[in-house]
Design an enzyme around this catalytic site. Structure first.
Site, PDB file in Angstrom:
ATOM      1  N   MET A  36       6.196  -1.789   4.568  1.00  0.00           N
ATOM      2  CA  MET A  36       5.156  -1.932   5.490  1.00  0.00           C
ATOM      3  C   MET A  36       5.558  -2.132   6.797  1.00  0.00           C
ATOM      4  SD  MET A  36       2.217  -0.001   3.868  1.00  0.00           S
ATOM      5  CE  MET A  36       1.411   0.372   2.302  1.00  0.00           C
ATOM      6  N   SER A  37       6.439  -3.602   6.346  1.00  0.00           N
ATOM      7  CA  SER A  37       6.809  -4.511   7.817  1.00  0.00           C
ATOM      8  C   SER A  37       8.161  -5.025   8.102  1.00  0.00           C
ATOM      9  CB  SER A  37       5.948  -5.955   6.924  1.00  0.00           C
ATOM     10  OG  SER A  37       6.459  -5.877   6.051  1.00  0.00           O
ATOM     11  N   ASN A  40       5.782  -3.712  -7.533  1.00  0.00           N
ATOM     12  CA  ASN A  40       4.752  -2.673  -8.288  1.00  0.00           C
ATOM     13  C   ASN A  40       6.222  -1.548  -8.079  1.00  0.00           C
ATOM     14  OD1 ASN A  40       3.864  -2.453  -4.839  1.00  0.00           O
ATOM     15  ND2 ASN A  40       3.819  -0.456  -5.292  1.00  0.00           N
ATOM     16  N   TYR A  65       0.201  -1.062  11.072  1.00  0.00           N
ATOM     17  CA  TYR A  65      -0.569  -0.028  10.706  1.00  0.00           C
ATOM     18  C   TYR A  65      -1.727  -0.638  11.078  1.00  0.00           C
ATOM     19  CZ  TYR A  65      -0.549  -3.547   6.645  1.00  0.00           C
ATOM     20  OH  TYR A  65      -0.742  -4.596   5.921  1.00  0.00           O
ATOM     21  N   GLU A  66      -1.984  -1.430  11.538  1.00  0.00           N
ATOM     22  CA  GLU A  66      -3.040  -1.998  12.154  1.00  0.00           C
ATOM     23  C   GLU A  66      -2.843  -1.598  13.185  1.00  0.00           C
ATOM     24  OE1 GLU A  66      -4.287  -6.332  10.790  1.00  0.00           O
ATOM     25  OE2 GLU A  66      -2.209  -6.584  10.695  1.00  0.00           O
ATOM     26  N   HIS A 114      -3.712 -12.475   3.765  1.00  0.00           N
ATOM     27  CA  HIS A 114      -3.246 -12.732   4.869  1.00  0.00           C
ATOM     28  C   HIS A 114      -4.299 -13.975   5.070  1.00  0.00           C
ATOM     29  CE1 HIS A 114       0.331 -10.098   5.646  1.00  0.00           C
ATOM     30  NE2 HIS A 114      -0.234  -9.259   4.503  1.00  0.00           N
ATOM     31  N   HIS A 130       0.742  -6.392  11.453  1.00  0.00           N
ATOM     32  CA  HIS A 130       1.384  -4.941  11.005  1.00  0.00           C
ATOM     33  C   HIS A 130       1.256  -3.590  11.956  1.00  0.00           C
ATOM     34  CE1 HIS A 130       0.481  -7.488   7.559  1.00  0.00           C
ATOM     35  NE2 HIS A 130       1.245  -7.225   6.872  1.00  0.00           N
ATOM     36  N   ALA A 170       5.871  -8.085   0.439  1.00  0.00           N
ATOM     37  CA  ALA A 170       5.262  -7.859  -0.936  1.00  0.00           C
ATOM     38  C   ALA A 170       5.782  -5.968  -0.993  1.00  0.00           C
ATOM     39  CB  ALA A 170       3.989  -7.728  -0.918  1.00  0.00           C
ATOM     40  N   SER A 191       2.201 -10.794   2.124  1.00  0.00           N
ATOM     41  CA  SER A 191       0.873 -10.790   1.163  1.00  0.00           C
ATOM     42  C   SER A 191       1.066 -11.065  -0.281  1.00  0.00           C
ATOM     43  CB  SER A 191       0.468  -9.179   1.414  1.00  0.00           C
ATOM     44  OG  SER A 191       0.321  -8.214   2.064  1.00  0.00           O
ATOM     45  N   HIS A 238      -3.415  -1.877  -3.473  1.00  0.00           N
ATOM     46  CA  HIS A 238      -3.444  -3.545  -2.565  1.00  0.00           C
ATOM     47  C   HIS A 238      -3.435  -4.590  -3.848  1.00  0.00           C
ATOM     48  CE1 HIS A 238      -2.489  -5.691   0.324  1.00  0.00           C
ATOM     49  NE2 HIS A 238      -3.973  -6.915   0.101  1.00  0.00           N
TER      50      HIS A 238
HETATM   51  N1  HPA Z   1       5.451   0.240  -0.548  1.00  0.00           N
HETATM   52  C1  HPA Z   1       5.197   0.139   0.808  1.00  0.00           C
HETATM   53  N2  HPA Z   1       4.851  -0.824   0.696  1.00  0.00           N
HETATM   54  C2  HPA Z   1       4.288  -1.918  -0.285  1.00  0.00           C
HETATM   55  C3  HPA Z   1       5.079  -1.861  -1.484  1.00  0.00           C
HETATM   56  C4  HPA Z   1       4.839   0.230  -1.630  1.00  0.00           C
HETATM   57  O1  HPA Z   1       5.131   0.461  -2.996  1.00  0.00           O
HETATM   58  N3  HPA Z   1       3.809  -2.276  -2.261  1.00  0.00           N
HETATM   59  C5  HPA Z   1       3.427  -3.849  -1.401  1.00  0.00           C
HETATM   60  N4  HPA Z   1       3.981  -3.219  -0.540  1.00  0.00           N
END
Ligand code: HPA
Length: 267
Positions: free
Chosen positions: A206-207, A230, A80-81, A56, A78, A108, A26, A242
């Site tokens: 998440m990846s 973050n 989750y998609e 992406h 992903h 990320a 990302s 996001h």
């Molecule tokens: N949690 C899960 N996935 C993420 C995060 C997060 O805080 N930041 C970027 N991808």
């Protein structure tokens, strides 16, 4: 399907034989924007899905970087998609068939470790798979790897040392830590982040884990780099978005590019 996909790509790239695979996460997709090379959209490759997340792109780029032949994924699939997990890791198996020996995976991630700051980079030393699924479930393809593959060194130790050394040389903060993978797409709750911290995770995302796991199964050397975009939920009172993830990745992209370029040179 893997062979069909590999043959389709081979026809397009002719005698280009990639040795390094790179997955851009990302907000980090620009790395490949200015490279001269061959581009193939995921949508035209048999067996590939199309990536739907903002930030992406959705194409493969075949280019020489620092004299090394690379296959670069601008965007990934992903879990989750809604894709079946076998589709998430499909490109890794194709990379293996194309001759890739080294895979650099970027993402990320949120920081679970309270000592990390947004904008830090973290080399992944190990992972915890909490996605609730293993990408190797199903019939085993013995031409790729073993039924019960060892996972005691998913992330290559030498590459881990190398990226830290290069970080020092370039004056870029490169932490080393454990990445926990959740399915998403919701961010975690503060209680879940506490749990991850107790488990020994430093970052969450998440990846990456499905791809790293399959690459290790296929016998590739894997390096994972997280861009800490973050603080994870509950670390600070602010809400997660996001937009914040993409914005931080954007800020870090120049140092990230420098690190990735020198890595490719040294690998
Ligand atoms: N949690 C899960 N996935 C993420 C995060 C997060 O805080 N930041 C970027 N991808």
């Amino acid at each position: 399907m893997i062979n069909e996909s590999t043959n389709y790509i081979k026809k397009k790239i002719k005698d280009f034989e990639p040795e390094i695979g790179i997955i851009l996460g990302s907000g980090l997709g620009d790395f490949a924007d200015n490279l001269e090379g061959i581009r193939i959209k995921y949508s035209e490759i048999p067996g590939f899905e199309t990536s739907t997340v903002t930030g992406h792109r959705g194409q493969l780029v075949f280019a020489e970087v620092e004299g090394k032949k690379a296959i670069i994924m601008q965007g990934r699939f992903h879990y989750y998609e809604g894709y079946h997990i076998s589709k998430v890791v499909f490109p890794i198996k194709v990379m293996k068939k194309l001759g890739v020996k080294t895979l650099i995976i970027t993402n990320a991630a949120g920081s679970v470790n309270k000592g990390y700051n947004a904008g830090d980079l973290m080399a992944i030393s190990d992972h915890i798979n909490l996605m609730g699924v293993n990408p190797l479930i199903g019939e085993n393809d013995a031409t790729l790897g073993d039924r019960f593959p060892d996972m005691s060194e998913v992330y290559n130790k030498k590459m881990l040392e190398l990226v830290q050394k290069l970080g020092k040389d370039l004056n870029i903060v490169v932490r080393k830590g454990v990445y926990a993978a959740m399915s998403g797409p919701s961010y975690e709750t503060p209680a879940e982040i506490n749990m991850l911290r107790i488990m020994g995770a430093d970052a969450v995302g998440m990846s990456t884990v499905p791809e790293a796991l399959v690459a290790n199964y296929c016998g590739m050397n894997v390096l994972g780099i997280s861009c800490i975009t973050n603080s994870a939920a509950g670390v600070h009172p602010s809400r997660l978005s996001h937009a914040e993830v993409v914005e931080t990745a954007e800020k870090v992209k120049n140092s990230f590019k420098m690190l990735l370029t020198s890595l490719i040179k040294e690998v």
